[in-house]
Design a protein around this motif. Structure first.
Motif, mmCIF file in Angstrom:
data_model
loop_
_atom_site.group_PDB
_atom_site.id
_atom_site.type_symbol
_atom_site.label_atom_id
_atom_site.label_comp_id
_atom_site.label_asym_id
_atom_site.label_seq_id
_atom_site.Cartn_x
_atom_site.Cartn_y
_atom_site.Cartn_z
ATOM 1 N N LYS A 160 78.625 -25.243 -59.619
ATOM 2 C CA LYS A 160 77.712 -24.199 -60.094
ATOM 3 C C LYS A 160 77.921 -23.982 -61.595
ATOM 4 O O LYS A 160 79.046 -23.969 -62.092
ATOM 5 N N HIS A 161 76.824 -23.805 -62.294
ATOM 6 C CA HIS A 161 76.905 -23.539 -63.729
ATOM 7 C C HIS A 161 77.469 -22.153 -63.958
ATOM 8 O O HIS A 161 77.213 -21.227 -63.186
ATOM 9 N N GLU A 162 78.230 -22.007 -65.026
ATOM 10 C CA GLU A 162 78.867 -20.720 -65.313
ATOM 11 C C GLU A 162 77.872 -19.591 -65.547
ATOM 12 O O GLU A 162 78.211 -18.417 -65.398
ATOM 13 N N SER A 163 76.627 -19.957 -65.863
ATOM 14 C CA SER A 163 75.608 -18.943 -66.123
ATOM 15 C C SER A 163 74.757 -18.638 -64.896
ATOM 16 O O SER A 163 73.829 -17.838 -64.971
ATOM 17 N N SER A 164 75.038 -19.316 -63.782
ATOM 18 C CA SER A 164 74.198 -19.154 -62.596
ATOM 19 C C SER A 164 75.044 -19.050 -61.328
ATOM 20 O O SER A 164 76.067 -19.711 -61.189
ATOM 21 N N ARG A 165 74.576 -18.249 -60.408
ATOM 22 C CA ARG A 165 75.265 -18.119 -59.132
ATOM 23 C C ARG A 165 74.851 -19.189 -58.138
ATOM 24 O O ARG A 165 75.555 -19.444 -57.157
ATOM 25 N N ILE A 166 73.686 -19.790 -58.356
ATOM 26 C CA ILE A 166 73.169 -20.734 -57.366
ATOM 27 C C ILE A 166 72.857 -22.124 -57.917
ATOM 28 O O ILE A 166 72.879 -23.104 -57.178
#
Length: 233
Positions: A160-166
Motif C-alpha cells: 500500500k502506498h504511504e498516502s493511501s489506505r487501499i
C-alpha cells in the motif's frame, strides 16, 4: 467484432507489399486499467487498417484475477469463434497479460504453472509484468531504470502506498505520472513506452516469473507494428 478477410495493402498506402490480415486476441488480468488501455489501443488503430489488423480485448467473465482464469477466458473465446492458434498459417494471435503478483507463490503456484502449460499447448503467448501492469503504463512517462533505488524497491514490493489506505504504490505513482491525460493521449506515447521498457528490461531473456521489475507488454506492440500497425492521428 467481425474478423477480417484477406486483402492487399490499402490503396494509396505507402506500403506496397501485401499485408495479410491478422487478429490479436488479448485476455488480461485486471478489471479497470488493462480494460481501459486495451480498448483505447484497439480504437487507436488507423481506420484504413482496421480490416487488416483486428485487436480484440477479450471480455472478462468474472473479477477473478488468477492467470488460470485469464487463460480460461481466452480459450473459451477462441473456442466460441472456432479459432485454432496452432493451425498452419494461422492469422490469429492469442495473448494473455498477467501480473507476477502472488500468483507464483505458495499454493497459487500449482494452478499458475498448469495455466502456463496450457498456454504452451494452445499456442498462447504470455505477456507478464512484475509486479503489475502499471509498470508498462509507467513506461509511457518515465524510464523506470533511472528512478532511485528507494522508488524501485517500493515498486517491486508494491505494498500500500504511504498516502493511501487501499491503493498500491504502483497505482498511486502511475496516477501521479499520468495526471489528467486521457487514454487516447497515453496511447500516443507508445513509442516512449517501447523505448523505456527496453531500457528497463535490458538484454536479459524473459523469465517467467521475472524476479526484477519487468514489463513484457511491449511484445504485443512489436507484433502489431510488424503487422502494419499505424496509430490514428
Amino acid at each position: 467484432m467481425p474478423l477480417p478477410s484477406k486483402r492487399s495493402a490499402v490503396r494509396g498506402s505507402k506500403y506496397s507489399k501485401k499485408i495479410d490480415p491478422i487478429s490479436f486476441h488479448v485476455a488480461y488480468e485486471g478489471i479497470d486499467a488493462e480494460k481501459e488501455y486495451f480498448n483505447a489501443l484497439a480504437e487507436s488503430i488507423s481506420k484504413r487498417f482496421r480490416q487488416l489488423i483486428v485487436f480484440i480485448p477479450v471480455p472478462k467473465s468474472s473479477t477473478d484475477s488468477a492467470p488460470s482464469k485469464v487463460v480460461d477466458d481466452l480459450v473459451q473465446h477462441l473456442d466460441n469463434n472456432i479459432i485454432n492458434l496452432n493451425a498452419p498459417n494461422s492469422n490469429h494471435r492469442g495473448i494473455i497479460v498477467i501480473d507476477t503478483d502472488h500468483h507464483f507463490n505458495n499454493t497459487h503456484n500449482k494452478n499458475t504453472q498448469e495455466a502456463m502449460k496450457l498456454c504452451r499447448q494452445k499456442g498462447i503467448q504470455v505477456a507478464i509484468t512484475n509486479p503489475c501492469f502499471e509498470v508498462w503504463l509507467m513506461c509511457h512517462f518515465k524510464n523506470i531504470s533511472e528512478e532511485s533505488d528507494a522508488f524501485k524497491k517500493k515498486l517491486l514490493v508494491n505494498d500500500k502506498h504511504e498516502s493511501s489506505r487501499i491503493k498500491s504504490f504502483a497505482k498511486v505513482e502511475y496516477s501521479r505520472m499520468k495526471g489528467q491525460k486521457k487514454q487516447n493521449e497515453i496511447i500516443k506515447l507508445i513509442p516512449s513506452a517501447i523505448a523505456n521498457e527496453k531500457l528497463l528490461n535490458g538484454d536479459d531473456d524473459e523469465v517467467i516469473p521475472p524476479i526484477k521489475i519487468y514489463s513484457g507488454v511491449g511484445k504485443i506492440i512489436h507484433q502489431l507494428i510488424d503487422s502494419g500497425f499505424i496509430l490514428n492521428n
